[in-house]
Design an enzyme around this catalytic site. Structure first.
Site, mmCIF file in Angstrom:
data_model
loop_
_atom_site.group_PDB
_atom_site.id
_atom_site.type_symbol
_atom_site.label_atom_id
_atom_site.label_comp_id
_atom_site.label_asym_id
_atom_site.label_seq_id
_atom_site.Cartn_x
_atom_site.Cartn_y
_atom_site.Cartn_z
ATOM 1 N N ARG A 286 52.100 -55.657 -23.538
ATOM 2 C CA ARG A 286 50.947 -55.162 -22.771
ATOM 3 C C ARG A 286 50.406 -56.228 -21.819
ATOM 4 O O ARG A 286 50.341 -57.404 -22.141
ATOM 5 C CB ARG A 286 49.824 -54.761 -23.736
ATOM 6 N N ARG B 163 34.815 -47.266 -35.939
ATOM 7 C CA ARG B 163 35.964 -47.925 -36.557
ATOM 8 C C ARG B 163 35.777 -48.080 -38.051
ATOM 9 O O ARG B 163 36.658 -48.578 -38.736
ATOM 10 C CB ARG B 163 35.993 -49.325 -35.994
ATOM 11 N N ARG C 277 46.067 -60.162 -23.480
ATOM 12 C CA ARG C 277 44.901 -60.323 -24.348
ATOM 13 C C ARG C 277 45.144 -61.416 -25.383
ATOM 14 O O ARG C 277 46.244 -61.572 -25.873
ATOM 15 C CB ARG C 277 44.597 -58.996 -25.069
ATOM 16 N N LYS D 205 45.308 -45.586 -26.920
ATOM 17 C CA LYS D 205 43.945 -45.070 -26.723
ATOM 18 C C LYS D 205 43.446 -45.382 -25.313
ATOM 19 O O LYS D 205 42.971 -44.512 -24.599
ATOM 20 C CB LYS D 205 42.972 -45.660 -27.769
ATOM 21 N N ARG E 293 45.340 -56.951 -37.387
ATOM 22 C CA ARG E 293 44.577 -55.801 -36.863
ATOM 23 C C ARG E 293 45.054 -54.505 -37.519
ATOM 24 O O ARG E 293 44.259 -53.612 -37.824
ATOM 25 C CB ARG E 293 44.712 -55.727 -35.336
HETATM 26 P P1 AP5 Z 1 46.896 -49.201 -25.140
HETATM 27 O O1 AP5 Z 1 46.563 -47.932 -24.443
HETATM 28 O O2 AP5 Z 1 46.354 -50.461 -24.593
HETATM 29 O O3 AP5 Z 1 46.614 -49.092 -26.728
HETATM 30 P P2 AP5 Z 1 45.248 -49.027 -27.521
HETATM 31 O O4 AP5 Z 1 45.362 -47.930 -28.510
HETATM 32 O O5 AP5 Z 1 44.091 -49.011 -26.590
HETATM 33 O O6 AP5 Z 1 45.363 -50.394 -28.311
HETATM 34 P P3 AP5 Z 1 44.307 -51.574 -28.507
HETATM 35 O O7 AP5 Z 1 45.122 -52.792 -28.902
HETATM 36 O O8 AP5 Z 1 43.394 -51.708 -27.341
HETATM 37 O O9 AP5 Z 1 43.530 -51.085 -29.726
HETATM 38 P P4 AP5 Z 1 42.642 -51.903 -30.631
HETATM 39 O O10 AP5 Z 1 41.947 -50.819 -31.317
HETATM 40 O O11 AP5 Z 1 43.385 -52.855 -31.498
HETATM 41 O O12 AP5 Z 1 41.811 -52.871 -29.642
HETATM 42 P P5 AP5 Z 1 40.312 -52.839 -29.111
HETATM 43 O O13 AP5 Z 1 40.296 -53.390 -27.756
HETATM 44 O O14 AP5 Z 1 39.699 -51.511 -29.358
HETATM 45 O O15 AP5 Z 1 48.508 -49.277 -25.195
HETATM 46 C C1 AP5 Z 1 49.179 -50.407 -25.741
HETATM 47 C C2 AP5 Z 1 50.415 -50.740 -24.889
HETATM 48 O O16 AP5 Z 1 51.379 -49.682 -25.022
HETATM 49 C C3 AP5 Z 1 50.132 -50.864 -23.385
HETATM 50 O O17 AP5 Z 1 50.950 -51.853 -22.867
HETATM 51 C C4 AP5 Z 1 50.533 -49.467 -22.818
HETATM 52 O O18 AP5 Z 1 50.960 -49.556 -21.464
HETATM 53 C C5 AP5 Z 1 51.656 -49.063 -23.760
HETATM 54 N N1 AP5 Z 1 51.700 -47.642 -24.033
HETATM 55 C C6 AP5 Z 1 50.650 -46.802 -24.269
HETATM 56 N N2 AP5 Z 1 51.068 -45.543 -24.541
HETATM 57 C C7 AP5 Z 1 52.443 -45.603 -24.493
HETATM 58 C C8 AP5 Z 1 53.466 -44.617 -24.690
HETATM 59 N N3 AP5 Z 1 53.190 -43.331 -25.012
HETATM 60 N N4 AP5 Z 1 54.766 -45.003 -24.557
HETATM 61 C C9 AP5 Z 1 55.067 -46.318 -24.257
HETATM 62 N N5 AP5 Z 1 54.131 -47.282 -24.056
HETATM 63 C C10 AP5 Z 1 52.836 -46.929 -24.175
HETATM 64 O O19 AP5 Z 1 39.593 -53.862 -30.100
HETATM 65 C C11 AP5 Z 1 39.869 -55.252 -30.047
HETATM 66 C C12 AP5 Z 1 39.027 -55.989 -31.072
HETATM 67 O O20 AP5 Z 1 37.624 -55.837 -30.769
HETATM 68 C C13 AP5 Z 1 39.165 -55.503 -32.521
HETATM 69 O O21 AP5 Z 1 40.262 -56.107 -33.171
HETATM 70 C C14 AP5 Z 1 37.813 -55.948 -33.104
HETATM 71 O O22 AP5 Z 1 37.792 -57.316 -33.393
HETATM 72 C C15 AP5 Z 1 36.851 -55.689 -31.964
HETATM 73 N N6 AP5 Z 1 36.267 -54.325 -31.981
HETATM 74 C C16 AP5 Z 1 36.430 -53.370 -31.030
HETATM 75 N N7 AP5 Z 1 35.783 -52.235 -31.363
HETATM 76 C C17 AP5 Z 1 35.200 -52.482 -32.561
HETATM 77 C C18 AP5 Z 1 34.408 -51.699 -33.438
HETATM 78 N N8 AP5 Z 1 34.085 -50.427 -33.140
HETATM 79 N N9 AP5 Z 1 33.978 -52.261 -34.593
HETATM 80 C C19 AP5 Z 1 34.288 -53.548 -34.900
HETATM 81 N N10 AP5 Z 1 35.028 -54.351 -34.129
HETATM 82 C C20 AP5 Z 1 35.492 -53.826 -32.954
HETATM 83 MG MG MG Z 2 42.518 -50.327 -26.108
#
Ligand code: AP5
Ligand code: MG
Length: 221
Positions: free
Chosen positions: A123, A88, A156, A13, A167
């Protein structure tokens, strides 16, 4: 142009958000990035969120909805925005609807769980900008340094295998249902499902082709 990126942890994402936002000239609103900044700054929100995030749980809907509403009131969101990691839960999605915030398109990136752990444990991020790298699939030009600023990259705190598994459980339990929520909505937004198991550039191409079907897609140029 108001867009939502859906998908499990590690789906790509944040990676794809950078390309979409650059193309459509809209800000990326990543609730995860906002929470990490709050933790780093030591704010009250950061204190409330930290232990939940470290355990792989979800921060309360009220806190998140308040944070997002405040963010989208900023002038840079006037012509649209991209939500990354929000909504979410069903209550978060309902809060957007009842606030009268109409969404043009949902992009769901689907990825098999077997590759998620590798993506997340490899990552590295640039904290200030949210730029994301992968030690093998998307390495920085100089190891462990951000390509633009040269700042050191970090891992992270929630990117350890046990936390990723939690997660993913939370995703299956509370978030996965949002695909049906949006697909079944009468007069709902355009819904695009993209196979995220392929290379970053292949995924970007599919997203751009899909979004070009939106009537507003050419406004940003
Ligand atoms: P990346 O692009 O970083 O993946 P992502 O989908 O953004 O994954 P996240 O881990 O950020 O998602 P998340 O939803 O768990 O975390 P968030 O920060 O939102 O890609 C991942 C890796 O793969 C990278 O190294 C990249 O280079 C590589 N990659 C990407 N595409 C690729 C491809 N096609 N091929 C190969 N490699 C690839 O949330 C974190 C925490 O915050 C949550 O757990 C929760 O506690 C809280 N939180 C956030 N939002 C909310 C909400 N709305 N409600 C409640 N709690 C929330
Ligand atoms: Mg992300």
């Amino acid at each position: 142009m108001r867009l939502i990126l859906l998908g499990p942890p590690g789906a790509g994402k944040g990676t794809q958000a950078k390309f979409i936002c650059e193309h459509f000239h809209v800000p990326q609103i990543s609730t995860g990035d906002m929470l990490r900044c709050a933790v780093k700054a030591g704010t009250q929100l950061g204190h409330q969120a930290k232990s939940i995030m470290d355990k792989g749980g979800l921060v309360s809907d009220d806190l998140i909805v308040g944070l997002v509403k405040e963010r989208i009131a900023s002038p840079d969101c006037q012509n649209g925005f991209l939500f990354d990691g929000f909504p979410r839960t069903i209550p978060q999605a309902e809060a957007i609807q009842s606030a009268g915030i109409n969404i043009d398109a949902i992009v769901e990136i689907s990825v098999s769980e077997s590759i998620i752990i590798n993506r997340i444990t490899g990552r590295r991020i640039h904290m200030a900008s949210g730029r994301t790298y992968h030690v093998e699939c998307n390495p920085p030009k100089i190891p462990n340094q951000d390509d633009i600023t040269g700042d050191p990259l970090i891992q992270r705190e929630d990117d350890h295998e046990e936390t990723v598994i939690r997660r993913l459980d939370e995703y299956r339990r509370l978030t996965a249902v949002l695909s049906d929520f949006y697909r079944q909505a009468a007069n709902g937004p355009l819904f695009l499902r993209v196979d995220g198991n392929r290379s970053i550039s292949d995924v970007t191409r599919d997203i751009m082709v899909g979004l070009s079907r939106l009537p507003t897609a050419n406004d940003g140029h």
